[in-house]
Design a protein around this motif. Structure first.
Motif, mmCIF file in Angstrom:
data_model
loop_
_atom_site.group_PDB
_atom_site.id
_atom_site.type_symbol
_atom_site.label_atom_id
_atom_site.label_comp_id
_atom_site.label_asym_id
_atom_site.label_seq_id
_atom_site.Cartn_x
_atom_site.Cartn_y
_atom_site.Cartn_z
ATOM 1 N N LEU A 120 111.416 -1.917 -2.863
ATOM 2 C CA LEU A 120 110.230 -1.959 -2.010
ATOM 3 C C LEU A 120 108.957 -2.056 -2.845
ATOM 4 O O LEU A 120 108.004 -2.766 -2.467
ATOM 5 N N ALA A 121 108.931 -1.364 -3.969
ATOM 6 C CA ALA A 121 107.746 -1.426 -4.827
ATOM 7 C C ALA A 121 107.552 -2.833 -5.382
ATOM 8 O O ALA A 121 106.426 -3.358 -5.413
ATOM 9 N N ILE A 122 108.654 -3.459 -5.814
ATOM 10 C CA ILE A 122 108.562 -4.824 -6.356
ATOM 11 C C ILE A 122 108.161 -5.806 -5.261
ATOM 12 O O ILE A 122 107.301 -6.673 -5.462
ATOM 13 N N VAL A 123 108.790 -5.678 -4.095
ATOM 14 C CA VAL A 123 108.453 -6.571 -2.979
ATOM 15 C C VAL A 123 106.984 -6.416 -2.595
ATOM 16 O O VAL A 123 106.284 -7.400 -2.333
ATOM 17 N N SER A 124 106.511 -5.171 -2.569
ATOM 18 C CA SER A 124 105.114 -4.923 -2.213
ATOM 19 C C SER A 124 104.158 -5.603 -3.192
ATOM 20 O O SER A 124 103.169 -6.230 -2.790
ATOM 21 N N THR A 125 104.475 -5.494 -4.492
ATOM 22 C CA THR A 125 103.626 -6.121 -5.512
ATOM 23 C C THR A 125 103.634 -7.637 -5.375
ATOM 24 O O THR A 125 102.574 -8.294 -5.412
ATOM 25 N N GLU A 126 104.830 -8.225 -5.222
ATOM 26 C CA GLU A 126 104.937 -9.676 -5.098
ATOM 27 C C GLU A 126 104.292 -10.184 -3.811
ATOM 28 O O GLU A 126 103.693 -11.262 -3.793
#
Length: 696
Positions: A120-126
């Motif tokens: 979720l953190a990676i998806v949020s950043t991207e």
């Protein structure tokens, strides 16, 4: 000196790319292609992307195009999905949802709950990089404030992902705090208890708190939300409850839906997601057990052979990681029942052939090790319905499907059966309202006219609200004047306090008299039984898990003393068995066994009339083990060819604990419930019954 364990070789993308290139260049057979795809599926998606980059540098060509050019056309969708950037795919999926965010609440809840905190953190950043707006800002467009708070709470990936070991003290504490919190804020406020749990606890912990909340309050978690919150928030919490209960069930249900729809692309997408997020072999095993079907038989009916072989090989490669099932207390294969000293499982409530009565001691010890203060094994006995909320529920679309299905019912009854059996009772009530709003007609009337006498009672059980249907059915039983009716006892013994109060309210609304008053007025043949029925109908039972050991000992001693009296105090037994909480009664029964050496029914049954003793027996069995009690009741109805009561009972338990009831039934009687029902029902009723009994 013992040999040291061999270390796993580190992943080197360049070597993997070179190996794949060699396989593609030197071999073109089916076995090699399957091996390459299995090799890729065993990698995590970042490793696959790195391998693709190394392959492009090494060969000057794209790996996706190379594999598709060398493989059968049916494999192209699998290859494409396997080599897709998962983060990019997630960003695109979120972008689609946010285009009309107020129409995709449920999908967003499922999306956020099925991904890890890191993902979720990676998806949020991207997402922020590609869309130039954050997920939190997108959620700011949500109209419903409660839904917005929930989505903001779960989109941040703050769930506790450490290993989970149930701490019953903390679970009970949080359940009590949730129960005592102000009803206007506990679900929806950012400072509310639910929001605090979402930001600090694991899915499994929240699930256990929800179950304990239901035990503490005596009301269904979703019913409480429905009474206090918006319909949109209720839909979100239905999805949340479904997703956190079992990841295996979520994916198995998605796969089943793809098989039903024949959607190969969606099937492959979900299959690859399963590879990433779970053990695909475990999901396949769960699918086989859950639906009593063979996954590969269903797969072979939808996909072409090359794709079938690859998917089967991928599953087989993960099979070694699946733990073997053992019939232990902690395992899912344990069926409710009484375990004898030689290790066999018996049906505690089954009557011996040729006997009209039952040795009541058969089942009284069942489950005695799980009750008492502290409830050490309570969390092993969660129950599950075969019918759960349909995630793709769209009432405005479904009412038009209903119209079409009813028009073609004479030649094809399956669409109408599926439309009704695939939804919960709450969703059916929504459908009835929307149907009336759009067509200015009554759905239940149109359905009844369509199906005729063959299914009218079945449809009434499905389309009426449970309290409305039960009130009508009880009125029919009372009008016959048969106070010893097995069904009358079964209903009043097994309903919760909340259910009985709802039935009583509906009864008074329809017939102008309270249920208990009508029982006292209409039934006169056996005064003791009538007194018991009236007290049960009053719904005076205490709700909760708290146990008073001193009170239990007092009640147990008083019951024991009744054994030595010429005429036992009927009023005492009626008041005790209908007013004490179920947990309190279990503690009382256990205490009685300790100093009497026999169970309650064995000691007291000879003191009463046959009819009153039978009524007490049913009540005690229901208190001790509801799942096994219902399995026994179903068998009674089947033995007596009582189709109406079979339909009523199965429909009433289909959203609560029918999964466990089926397991208990098969364990007790050595035949599946559906196989035992088959001789009693014609084709159409049996197809509808199958839609209810089989897990979705």
């Amino acid at each position: 000196m013992s040999k040291s364990k061999r270390k796993l070789e580190p992943f080197v993308a360049k070597q993997e790319a070179a190996q794949i290139r060699e396989n593609i260049q030197n071999y073109a057979d089916k076995e090699t292609m399957e091996g390459v795809l299995e090799r890729l599926s065993n990698m995590k998606w970042p490793q696959r992307l790195e391998t693709c980059r190394e392959y492009r540098e090494l060969a000057g060509r794209d790996l996706l195009q190379e594999l598709q050019a060398s493989s059968e056309p049916s494999l192209h969708v699998f290859i494409k999905e396997l080599l897709t950037d998962r983060i990019l795919a997630d960003v695109q999926e979120l972008s689609l949802y946010f285009q009309n965010v107020n129409s995709y609440y449920r999908e967003l809840v499922e999306f956020f709950c099925l991904r890890t905190n890191i993902a979720l953190a990676i998806v949020s950043t991207e997402y922020n990089k590609s869309q130039d707006i954050s997920i939190a800002e997108e959620l700011g467009e949500v109209d419903d404030e409660a839904v917005k708070t929930l989505l903001l709470g779960i989109c941040k990936g703050e769930f506790n992902e450490n290993g989970y070991a149930p701490n019953e003290t903390n679970i009970r504490k949080d359940a009590l705090l949730l129960a005592k919190a102000p009803k206007t804020t506990r679900w929806t406020s950012r400072d509310g208890k639910l929001h605090q749990l979402l930001q600090s606890r694991s899915h499994a912990y929240i699930r256990d708190v929800i179950y304990d909340f239901e035990e503490v309050t005596g009301e269904n978690f979703l019913d409480a939300i429905e009474a206090e919150c918006s319909h949109a928030f209720l839909g979100c919490m239905e999805t949340f409850d479904f997703v956190i209960s079992s990841t295996q069930h979520v994916f198995a249900k998605k796969l089943m839906q793809c098989f039903l729809d024949g959607n190969v692309e969606e099937l492959v997408r979900i299959f690859v997601n399963v590879i990433e997020q779970a053990n695909v072999a475990e999901i396949v095993s769960y699918y086989n057990d859950k639906y009593e079907r063979d996954f590969f038989d269903d797969l072979g009916s939808v996909v072409e052979l090359p794709l079938f072989d690859v998917m089967k090989r991928v599953v087989a490669g993960r099979q070694k990681d699946v733990p073997k099932k053992t019939p232990t207390e902690n395992g899912a294969t344990l069926k409710p029942g009484k375990l004898t000293q030689n290790g066999t499982l018996t049906a505690p409530f089954s009557r011996p052939s040729g006997s009209s009565s039952q040795n009541s001691s058969n089942g009284n010890d069942h489950g005695s090790d799980r009750e008492g203060s502290g409830h050490p094994n309570k969390y092993k006995f969660f129950t599950h319905g075969t019918v759960s909320p349909l995630k793709t529920f769209d009432p405005y679309r479904d009412i038009h499907d209903f119209r079409i299905a009813m028009q073609h019912y004479a030649t094809n009854d399956l669409p109408l059966i599926y439309l009704i059996s695939s939804k919960t009772n709450h969703q059916r009530q929504v459908l009835k309202s929307v149907y009336t709003e759009v067509f200015d007609a009554v759905l239940i009337d149109d359905v009844m006219e369509t199906v005729g006498d063959e299914l009218d009672y079945f449809m009434a059980a499905l389309l009426l609200r449970p309290d409305e249907f039960d009130a009508t059915f009880l009125h029919e039983l009372i009008e016959t004047g048969n106070e010893t009716s097995f069904a009358l006892l079964e209903i009043l013994c097994s309903k919760t306090v909340k259910e009985l109060k709802a039935i009583d309210q509906q009864y008074k609304k329809k017939y102008g008299v309270r249920l208990s008053a009508d029982l006292a007025k209409q039934l006169t043949r056996n005064i003791d039984v009538v007194l018991l029925l009236c007290e049960l109908a009053e719904a005076k039972r205490v709700v909760g898990w708290n146990v008073d050991r001193m009170a239990a000992e007092t009640d147990a001693r008083e019951m024991y003393q009744q054994f030595y009296r010429d005429s036992p105090d009927i009023d005492y037994f009626v008041q005790t068995l209908t007013a004490r909480s179920r947990e309190q009664l279990r503690e009382t029964f256990r205490t009685f066994r300790k100093f009497a050496g026999i169970d309650v029914l064995t000691a007291l049954e000879p003191l009463f009339s046959t009819e009153f003793a039978e009524a007490l027996r049913l009540l005690v069995l229901c208190v001790e083990d509801r799942v096994s009690f219902f399995a026994y009741c179903l068998n009674e109805y089947i033995q007596n060819n009582d189709v109406r009561n079979l339909i009523r009972l199965i429909v009433s338990r289909s959203e609560i604990d029918l999964v466990e009831i089926k397991a208990a039934y098969q364990g007790f009687y050595n035949i599946t419930l559906l196989d035992d029902l088959r001789p009693l029902l014609d084709n159409k009723p049996f197809r509808l019954m199958s839609g209810i009994v089989l897990d979705k």
